[in-house]
Each structure stands twice: as C-alpha cells, then as structure tokens.
Design a protein around this motif. Structure first.
Motif, PDB file in Angstrom:
ATOM      1  N   ILE A  17       8.180   7.970 -15.949  1.00 53.04           N
ATOM      2  CA  ILE A  17       9.374   7.612 -15.181  1.00 53.04           C
ATOM      3  C   ILE A  17      10.528   8.466 -15.702  1.00 53.04           C
ATOM      4  N   GLN A  18      11.122   9.226 -14.799  1.00 55.74           N
ATOM      5  CA  GLN A  18      12.246  10.102 -15.190  1.00 55.74           C
ATOM      6  C   GLN A  18      13.499   9.687 -14.448  1.00 55.74           C
ATOM      7  N   GLU A  19      14.626   9.796 -15.105  1.00 57.52           N
ATOM      8  CA  GLU A  19      15.915   9.657 -14.443  1.00 57.52           C
ATOM      9  C   GLU A  19      15.912  10.594 -13.228  1.00 57.52           C
ATOM     10  N   TYR A  20      16.345  10.119 -12.075  1.00 55.98           N
ATOM     11  CA  TYR A  20      16.457  11.000 -10.904  1.00 55.98           C
ATOM     12  C   TYR A  20      17.779  11.756 -11.034  1.00 55.98           C
ATOM     13  N   VAL A  21      17.701  13.053 -11.241  1.00 53.53           N
ATOM     14  CA  VAL A  21      18.921  13.843 -11.447  1.00 53.53           C
ATOM     15  C   VAL A  21      19.441  14.294 -10.087  1.00 53.53           C
ATOM     16  N   LEU A  22      20.676  13.929  -9.816  1.00 56.23           N
ATOM     17  CA  LEU A  22      21.274  14.312  -8.548  1.00 56.23           C
ATOM     18  C   LEU A  22      21.920  15.689  -8.704  1.00 56.23           C
ATOM     19  N   PHE A  65      13.334  20.148 -15.457  1.00 57.64           N
ATOM     20  CA  PHE A  65      12.355  19.046 -15.312  1.00 57.64           C
ATOM     21  C   PHE A  65      10.920  19.516 -15.443  1.00 57.64           C
ATOM     22  N   GLU A  66      10.697  20.816 -15.492  1.00 57.19           N
ATOM     23  CA  GLU A  66       9.319  21.289 -15.656  1.00 57.19           C
ATOM     24  C   GLU A  66       9.313  22.772 -16.003  1.00 57.19           C
ATOM     25  N   ILE A  67       8.220  23.205 -16.647  1.00 57.48           N
ATOM     26  CA  ILE A  67       8.026  24.651 -16.879  1.00 57.48           C
ATOM     27  C   ILE A  67       6.635  25.034 -16.375  1.00 57.48           C
ATOM     28  N   VAL A 127      15.310   6.504 -10.222  1.00 60.34           N
ATOM     29  CA  VAL A 127      14.345   7.215 -11.069  1.00 60.34           C
ATOM     30  C   VAL A 127      13.281   7.827 -10.166  1.00 60.34           C
ATOM     31  N   ILE A 128      12.573   8.816 -10.712  1.00 54.90           N
ATOM     32  CA  ILE A 128      11.434   9.376  -9.985  1.00 54.90           C
ATOM     33  C   ILE A 128      10.192   9.096 -10.826  1.00 54.90           C
ATOM     34  N   VAL A 129       9.164   8.575 -10.163  1.00 53.68           N
ATOM     35  CA  VAL A 129       7.938   8.230 -10.875  1.00 53.68           C
ATOM     36  C   VAL A 129       6.894   9.285 -10.536  1.00 53.68           C
ATOM     37  N   LYS A 130       6.360   9.905 -11.593  1.00 54.26           N
ATOM     38  CA  LYS A 130       5.425  11.024 -11.408  1.00 54.26           C
ATOM     39  C   LYS A 130       4.080  10.660 -11.997  1.00 54.26           C
ATOM     40  N   TYR A 131       3.026  10.873 -11.220  1.00 53.66           N
ATOM     41  CA  TYR A 131       1.676  10.626 -11.733  1.00 53.66           C
ATOM     42  C   TYR A 131       1.182  11.854 -12.483  1.00 53.66           C
ATOM     43  N   SER A 172       0.608  19.067 -20.273  1.00 52.25           N
ATOM     44  CA  SER A 172       1.023  17.665 -20.396  1.00 52.25           C
ATOM     45  C   SER A 172       2.551  17.594 -20.406  1.00 52.25           C
ATOM     46  N   ARG A 173       3.086  16.578 -19.709  1.00 48.96           N
ATOM     47  CA  ARG A 173       4.547  16.453 -19.624  1.00 48.96           C
ATOM     48  C   ARG A 173       5.169  16.240 -20.999  1.00 48.96           C
ATOM     49  N   GLU A 174       4.427  15.488 -21.848  1.00 50.51           N
ATOM     50  CA  GLU A 174       4.964  15.227 -23.185  1.00 50.51           C
ATOM     51  C   GLU A 174       5.074  16.504 -23.999  1.00 50.51           C
ATOM     52  N   GLY A 198       1.565  19.310  -6.738  1.00 52.82           N
ATOM     53  CA  GLY A 198       2.645  19.658  -5.821  1.00 52.82           C
ATOM     54  C   GLY A 198       3.491  18.465  -5.398  1.00 52.82           C
ATOM     55  N   GLY A 199       3.740  17.540  -6.330  1.00 50.09           N
ATOM     56  CA  GLY A 199       4.655  16.437  -6.032  1.00 50.09           C
ATOM     57  C   GLY A 199       4.035  15.325  -5.200  1.00 50.09           C
ATOM     58  N   GLU A 200       2.733  15.418  -4.931  1.00 49.56           N
ATOM     59  CA  GLU A 200       2.075  14.408  -4.099  1.00 49.56           C
ATOM     60  C   GLU A 200       2.049  13.063  -4.825  1.00 49.56           C
ATOM     61  N   TYR A 222      16.999  24.596  -8.552  1.00 51.04           N
ATOM     62  CA  TYR A 222      16.806  26.050  -8.649  1.00 51.04           C
ATOM     63  C   TYR A 222      15.582  26.290  -9.511  1.00 51.04           C
ATOM     64  N   TYR A 223      14.687  27.108  -9.001  1.00 53.92           N
ATOM     65  CA  TYR A 223      13.450  27.430  -9.727  1.00 53.92           C
ATOM     66  C   TYR A 223      13.612  28.874 -10.194  1.00 53.92           C
ATOM     67  N   LEU A 224      13.782  29.039 -11.508  1.00 47.53           N
ATOM     68  CA  LEU A 224      14.172  30.343 -12.064  1.00 47.53           C
ATOM     69  C   LEU A 224      12.926  31.093 -12.525  1.00 47.53           C
ATOM     70  N   LEU A 243      11.314  28.228 -14.981  1.00 47.93           N
ATOM     71  CA  LEU A 243      11.999  27.004 -15.374  1.00 47.93           C
ATOM     72  C   LEU A 243      12.438  26.307 -14.095  1.00 47.93           C
ATOM     73  N   GLU A 244      12.000  25.065 -13.932  1.00 44.54           N
ATOM     74  CA  GLU A 244      12.320  24.299 -12.722  1.00 44.54           C
ATOM     75  C   GLU A 244      13.502  23.407 -13.065  1.00 44.54           C
ATOM     76  N   THR A 245      14.622  23.643 -12.401  1.00 42.15           N
ATOM     77  CA  THR A 245      15.874  23.031 -12.855  1.00 42.15           C
ATOM     78  C   THR A 245      16.629  22.321 -11.731  1.00 42.15           C
ATOM     79  N   ILE A 246      17.530  21.460 -12.158  1.00 40.39           N
ATOM     80  CA  ILE A 246      18.507  20.870 -11.238  1.00 40.39           C
ATOM     81  C   ILE A 246      19.875  21.148 -11.858  1.00 40.39           C
ATOM     82  N   VAL A 247      20.817  21.628 -11.041  1.00 44.95           N
ATOM     83  CA  VAL A 247      22.180  21.844 -11.535  1.00 44.95           C
ATOM     84  C   VAL A 247      23.049  20.713 -10.981  1.00 44.95           C
TER      85      VAL A 247
HETATM   86  P1  AMP Z   1       7.560  18.437 -10.348  1.00 44.99           P
HETATM   87  O1  AMP Z   1       6.141  18.035 -10.016  1.00 44.99           O
HETATM   88  O2  AMP Z   1       8.002  17.923 -11.684  1.00 44.99           O
HETATM   89  O3  AMP Z   1       7.725  19.916 -10.181  1.00 44.99           O
HETATM   90  O4  AMP Z   1       8.523  17.739  -9.263  1.00 44.99           O
HETATM   91  C1  AMP Z   1       8.335  17.847  -7.862  1.00 44.99           C
HETATM   92  C2  AMP Z   1       9.644  17.621  -7.165  1.00 44.99           C
HETATM   93  O5  AMP Z   1      10.181  16.342  -7.462  1.00 44.99           O
HETATM   94  C3  AMP Z   1      10.746  18.601  -7.566  1.00 44.99           C
HETATM   95  O6  AMP Z   1      10.664  19.811  -6.896  1.00 44.99           O
HETATM   96  C4  AMP Z   1      12.014  17.823  -7.225  1.00 44.99           C
HETATM   97  O7  AMP Z   1      12.310  17.834  -5.857  1.00 44.99           O
HETATM   98  C5  AMP Z   1      11.616  16.417  -7.577  1.00 44.99           C
HETATM   99  N1  AMP Z   1      11.992  16.063  -8.947  1.00 44.99           N
HETATM  100  C6  AMP Z   1      11.210  16.164 -10.039  1.00 44.99           C
HETATM  101  N2  AMP Z   1      11.830  15.671 -11.128  1.00 44.99           N
HETATM  102  C7  AMP Z   1      13.042  15.263 -10.720  1.00 44.99           C
HETATM  103  C8  AMP Z   1      14.134  14.615 -11.376  1.00 44.99           C
HETATM  104  N3  AMP Z   1      14.095  14.278 -12.664  1.00 44.99           N
HETATM  105  N4  AMP Z   1      15.233  14.315 -10.638  1.00 44.99           N
HETATM  106  C9  AMP Z   1      15.278  14.618  -9.317  1.00 44.99           C
HETATM  107  N5  AMP Z   1      14.263  15.182  -8.636  1.00 44.99           N
HETATM  108  C10 AMP Z   1      13.153  15.495  -9.325  1.00 44.99           C
END
Ligand code: AMP
Length: 370
Positions: A188-193, A319-321, A154-158, A125-127, A163-165, A197-199, A306-310
């Motif tokens: 709803i997450q802030e879209y990080v510009l 943004f995810e583990i 923002v990015i809206v995630k279901y 769970s994301r929470e 796989g991001g679908e 990098y996926y570590l 660790l799924e990251t944005i720098v």
């Molecule tokens: P996730 O399902 O959380 O692994 O996200 C899938 C994809 O959405 C990632 O590989 C990123 O390209 C993009 N993404 C997810 N969260 C963010 C975020 N907060 N800001 C920018 N891009 C994101």
C-alpha cells in the motif's frame, strides 16, 4: 545463480567480433532495438513464438531482422544457447523477455546479454527497490504497513501485477477491504498527486567524459562513468486516464466502476528545465548506489528508467525503477529533445548498439555484458 564474469569471458573468447549479431525477442521495444542495431551496422536476429509476431515485421523493413529464430515457447531459448553463441549473438533484454522467460530462467540463459543481469534481483522486489533508491537519495511515496492506518488516498499494488493490472485506489480502510484480494501479496503506497514523468537514462561505464557519476561507499572519490538523459515519456493508462470524463469518483462507484492502470501506450514529454538538476542528481545517486548493493556488484550498465511523479511543490517522488530499456523510449526512434542535442537520431535502442560497438573497438565487451 546467473553468469559469472569468467564464464562470460570464456563465451566471448570464441566470438567473432567482426560478425556480432544483435538478438531480441520480437515485442516491447524490439522495433527500436533492431532498427538501432542496423543503424550501427550490426546483423540482427528476431526471436518469436507464433507467425503473427513475425509477420508484422514485414510492415517495417527498417527493423525486419536479417534472421529469425521461431520457437514453440520462450523457454526453448535456454536450449538454443549454443546455437546463439555459434552465431555470435548478444541478446538485448527488455521487459517482455524477462516476463516470458521468468527472471530465474533469464538469469541462467547461457548467452552474452547486454547490461547487468545481477541487478534484476534488486529490481524484482519493491522492498529491494526501495532500499536501492533510498541509498541513491531518491524520495519515494510513503508505504502504509497497516491498512487500518489509511487516512487519505492510497494505491494498492499486487506483487506480480503486470503493467499496473489489478491496482486499485482506496481512500480509507473500508474502501481497501471492499477491493482487496487478501490471497495476493500487496503493497500500500501513498497516492502521490502530481504529474508523472518516466525518465530514461543511459549509464555508460566506459566513457570518461560528460556528466560523470561520482562513486559512494567503497567507490568514494572514483568516477564511475557517463550518465546521459535519453528521453522522457508518460504512459497512457486505461482506464484511469479517461476516467474523469464520466464524472466524479463517487458517480463512478455508483456505476460500480473502479479506475485501473493498464498501460496501453506512451507519449513523449519534457520537464521544466529547472527540474533537470534534481533529475540528474537522483539518477546519479541511483547509479552510484547500484555498485554498493552487494559485494562485487557490477552496478548499473546501460539503460534504466526512473518512474516519477512531480508534485505541485516541484518535488520528485520515485515510485519505481526499471533497470533496462523501457517501452516508454519507443516514441523516440528518431531521437528525442534531449538526445538530439548530443547527436541526432539517437534512440535508446541505437545507443545500446553504439555502446556495444565502442566496447568492441576498445576490446572491453565483457564490461558491458553479463
Ligand atoms: P507501477 O506498476 O509502480 O509502475 O505503477 C503503475 C501506475 O500506477 C503508474 O504509472 C501510476 O499511474 C500509478 N502509480 C503508481 N504508484 C503511484 C503512487 N504512489 N501515486 C500515484 N500513482 C501511482
């Protein structure tokens, strides 16, 4: 409610350690896992539904399993538990296994499995992930609770998205309303510009040397095990990665096109070396926190990502583990610029088998399986 340590020890008591078989569902990172198991001298088992899954392995003799278990559906794996144990099988879980079986079936699969299945509850769970990562000292993208508060990308995630679908980007409430499927649970997450990098890390709780993770909370002052950086990737995502070629977001919207984030492949990357200390600090915190998530938590074992944005301030946002091997480690069957420094040709798949081999010789297999 999963497998307790006594049950695991009971299963292992009838295992013949001389003929352990590494078993894996033929998908995701299975070529790498089977290839690595063979490099470490293990017998291998492929599990598949459908002949086409099996056939492509004949193109890769270096990974083609010694034995196959062909099923009509993946749920049948539960009925084959005795069969697996009679063959001294250790299952290596990956994202597809968990997806095909469902997390509760996977938890109840009565076969020794690499890693800690209990941690899946926190990953699922994301929470809960946020709670875990925050405890580990990781910075994360802001979460927007009320869509009316959207005042930038923002990015809206279901919740169940694979796989991001189905993810979408919105710039304001109007955008959000136009695209959202209210029937589904979303975040709803802030879209990080920045750059992604996926570590890929590996935590070895048996090793007493190297970069040792310091415990926190009830484990304060304890050294918990060795943290290794195996490799790094960046995902190819269709179609967002190629979107810019058609013009601006506005042009694209006029053509009724929206970016999508469906993973289609992976590319190897490295980060600036000056970012490595922070990368290790975040991973160390995450491992240390994994032991504090609940009473008697067995913590993180083995591979995690660790799924990251720098950002352009050179700051990480996690943004995810993923608490298991990720498919992003597939470009590194022959090693990576990080793992090569310690031992050439060490993929994450091989590292898993190496750790099983070491636990067998130290007679502590139960400390890395669940
Ligand atoms: P996730 O399902 O959380 O692994 O996200 C899938 C994809 O959405 C990632 O590989 C990123 O390209 C993009 N993404 C997810 N969260 C963010 C975020 N907060 N800001 C920018 N891009 C994101």
């Amino acid at each position: 409610m999963g497998v307790d340590i006594k049950t695991l020890q009971n299963w292992l008591s009838s295992y013949d350690y001389e003929s352990i078989t590494i078993g894996v569902v033929a998908s995701h990172s299975s070529l790498q896992i089977l290839h690595g198991a063979r490099q470490e001298g293990f017998r291998t088992l492929g599990i598949a539904v459908g002949e086409n899954r099996r056939k492509y392995y004949s193109a890769f003799p270096g990974a083609d399993p010694d034995e196959w278990l062909m099923l009509d559906n993946y749920d049948e794996m539960l009925d084959y538990a005795d069969w697996f144990r009679e063959r001294n099988v250790i299952i290596i879980p990956h994202g597809s296994l968990v997806e095909y079986l469902g997390s509760s079936n996977f938890k109840n699969l009565e076969v020794p499995t690499f890693g800690n299945r209990g941690i899946l509850h926190w990953e699922s769970s994301r929470e809960r992930q946020r709670k875990w990562l925050a405890m580990g000292g990781c910075s994360m993208p802001k979460v927007i609770d009320d869509p009316h508060d959207i005042d930038g990308p923002v990015i809206v995630k279901y919740a169940g998205a694979k796989g991001g679908e189905g993810y979408f980007i919105a710039r304001d409430y109007r955008d959000f309303k136009r695209n959202v499927n209210i029937e589904e649970e979303f975040t709803i997450q802030e879209y990080v510009l920045g750059c992604r990098y996926y570590l890929h890390f590996f935590f070895d709780p048996i090793a007493e040397d190297g970069y040792q993770v310091e415990g926190i909370g009830k484990n304060s002052g304890k050294k918990l095990g060795r943290l290794e950086l195996m490799s790094m990737d960046r995902r190819d995502e269709s179609n967002v990665d190629e979107f810019y070629k058609l013009g601006s977001l506005r042009d694209l919207r006029e053509m009724s096109l929206e970016p999508s984030f469906v993973v289609t492949g992976n590319q190897p990357v490295v980060i600036r070396e000056s970012l490595l200390p922070r990368a290790f600090e975040m991973a160390e915190g995450t491992v240390a926190a994994s032991f504090e998530l609940e009473e008697n938590s067995r913590g993180m074992i083995g591979s995690f990502c660790l799924e990251t944005i720098v950002t352009d301030k050179l700051e990480f946002r996690v943004f995810e583990i993923s608490a298991r091997i990720v498919a992003g480690s597939n470009p590194f069957v022959g090693g990576s610029p990080y793992s090569d420094i310690n031992e050439p040709f060490m993929s994450t798949g091989r590292r898993i088998s190496r750790s099983i081999k070491k636990a067998i010789s130290n007679n502590c297999l139960d400390s890395i399986l669940s």
